[in-house]
Design an enzyme around this catalytic site. Structure first.
Site, PDB file in Angstrom:
ATOM      1  N   GLU A 178       1.402  -1.601  -5.435  1.00  0.00           N
ATOM      2  CA  GLU A 178       0.556  -0.409  -5.310  1.00  0.00           C
ATOM      3  C   GLU A 178       0.606   0.463  -6.563  1.00  0.00           C
ATOM      4  OE1 GLU A 178      -0.157   3.438  -2.331  1.00  0.00           O
ATOM      5  OE2 GLU A 178       1.247   1.860  -1.779  1.00  0.00           O
ATOM      6  N   LYS A 209      -2.783   1.101   2.818  1.00  0.00           N
ATOM      7  CA  LYS A 209      -2.464   1.365   4.215  1.00  0.00           C
ATOM      8  C   LYS A 209      -3.065   0.237   5.035  1.00  0.00           C
ATOM      9  CE  LYS A 209       0.227   4.682   4.620  1.00  0.00           C
ATOM     10  NZ  LYS A 209       1.561   4.160   4.897  1.00  0.00           N
TER      11      LYS A 209
END
Length: 481
Positions: free
Chosen positions: A273, A290
């Site tokens: 990420e 997410k």
């Protein structure tokens, strides 16, 4: 400030370079795009022997120069970092065509949130790591994975001839290192699964379910929409952290992998990420993750899990909530109307999990600095929840130990002002014979505690496997000697 960049005229192996030139340095780094993704990850950088080291813990700031001279003061770590960036900021005229030519490498840990917002902070941190640590490096090896070319960048003031001699000396050491045969790394697929019971966790399945239930009560009362609840794993690990990193980058390659040697601590990361980046055009980018599903060995089942993640209402809603939070954070410092979402709810697949990812962009306002945008977005919304401040208050109540480095930002800040920071997830901290890592996940109103718990175990799998393999490899080596 002047710069000298030279292409390395012979092939190199990055693992071998680090092992030969930097592994024994007390402070060194490797920012490693071990998984090349077009438009996302392209360069790897490494270096050591920093000219200056900045370290902060509980508001106690320490400055150290390359000779080990220390200066301590009471200072916010962000104020410390701002002064450091201002003192080394430079304009180079014709810009070098590389993203990082020298500057600051390090991390901002999660507990630095106390200096930006009025939130409670855990005092119990088993890793004992600094809240923030940065090292200033004036020489960097840069590898372009797309072009398969390597460069050395050297920042200097004064005599260009001296700079050329410095680079030539280093190039000679590099050439000599590449004459050594590389150390092979064999990784059996079925190794030491029996060692997994040595991992100690700060939750039990029952206590995890109980805390998820309490978070859902807060959601039901309207306090928050989402919270990213996390917990910690710990295991005994006295083996070589670099062996651990070599194994991890092979079994779980990631676009934002990293290996940092930081005195008493070593950080081993395979983060997928991007927390935050700003390029030379002042375009800011964040890529919150997410939504997670495990990978499956059977192709049909793996595709089913990927499609399920892509279309599941809960995961999509969870991701969109964080996208809105990040848009708000960037909107505080970016030009009005420039914040946009060019990519929403896209699935990316890694060795052990599928992830749901979005991209948020904006253009930093002319009167704002690199640190302004980092402060505006910190901590990353994907690791807190929404609304951010209330989510952090609730997470402090629920989580039994400090997060430390975990869910902070790790990477570089270039002397020209651009930067790239990963979200510190899928990351291990090695310290005094132990290894620590966190896992977590976003909790929303319709979260199922059992599924959420399984998701955290899926995220832990690659890190557990790497640690077990590293222990197994060390035992195997000792038995054959």
């Amino acid at each position: 400030m002047k710069w000298l960049i030279e292409e390395i005229p012979f092939p190199i192996d990055l693992e071998q370079v680090f092992a030969e030139l930097y592994q024994e340095e007390p402070y060194a780094f490797w920012l490693d795009s071990s998984r090349l993704i077009t438009g996302l990850s392209r360069y790897s950088m490494m270096g050591g022997q920093p000219q200056l080291i900045l370290r902060s813990k509980h508001g106690q700031t320490e400055w150290m120069d390359g000779g080990g001279v220390r200066k301590r003061m009471e200072e916010s770590p962000f104020a410390m970092l701002r002064r450091a960036l201002d003192s080394t900021r430079c304009h180079m005229g014709i810009e070098p065509p590389l993203p990082f030519v020298g500057g600051w490498v390090g991390y901002v840990g999660y507990e630095c949130n106390r200096y930006l917002e009025q939130v409670p902070v855990h005092q119990l941190d088993p890793t004992q790591a600094p809240d923030m640590i940065w090292m200033y490096v004036d020489q960097v090896l840069i590898y372009d994975h797309l072009e398969e070319k390597a460069y050395v960048s050297h920042l200097y003031e004064g005599d260009p001839a001296l700079a050329k001699r410095t680079v030539a000396t280093w190039m000679g050491k590099l050439r000599e290192a590449m004459r050594q045969p590389p150390s092979p790394l064999s990784i059996p697929e079925a190794a030491s699964a029996e060692q997994e019971e040595t991992f100690r966790m700060t939750v039990t399945p029952d206590s995890y379910r109980e805390r998820i239930g309490r978070i859902k009560e807060y959601i039901g009362q309207g306090d928050i929409y989402q919270a990213c609840y996390t917990y910690q794993f710990e295991t005994d690990y006295a083996e070589d952290p670099f062996l651990l990193y070599r194994i991890l980058r092979h079994i779980n390659p990631a676009p934002f992998a990293a290996y940092l040697r930081l005195g008493e601590w070593t950080v081993v990361s395979s983060s997928p990420e991007r927390f935050l980046r700003m390029d030379e055009h002042r375009v800011v980018e964040s890529r919150p993750i997410k939504g997670t599903r495990p990978r499956a060995a059977e192709v049909g089942e793996d595709r089913r899990l990927m499609r399920e993640l892509e279309t599941h209402p809960k995961d999509r809603a969870e991701n969109v909530m964080i996208v809105d939070l990040v848009r708000n954070d960037l909107g505080r410092v970016c030009d009005t109307g420039s914040v946009r979402v060019p990519k929403l709810l896209q699935v990316e697949s890694y060795a052990t999990v599928h992830q749901l990812v979005s991209t948020v962009e904006g253009t930093l306002s002319a009167e704002r600095s690199s640190l302004d945008v980092i402060e505006a977005a910190f901590p990353g919304g994907s690791m807190t929840g929404a609304p951010k401040i209330r989510a952090m208050e609730i997470l402090h109540e629920m989580e039994s130990v400090a997060r430390g480095i975990y869910s902070g930002g790790l990477g570089y800040i270039d002397v020209r002002g651009s930067f790239d920071l990963s979200m510190v997830i899928r990351s291990i901290v090695c310290h005094q014979g132990k290894a620590f890592f966190h896992v977590g996940g976003g909790i929303v109103a319709d979260s199922d505690p059992d599924r959420e718990y399984q998701e955290t175990l899926d995220k832990a799998r690659a890190l557990q496997k790497a640690l077990s393999l590293a222990k197994w490899k060390r035992t195997e080596t000792q038995m054959t000697c």
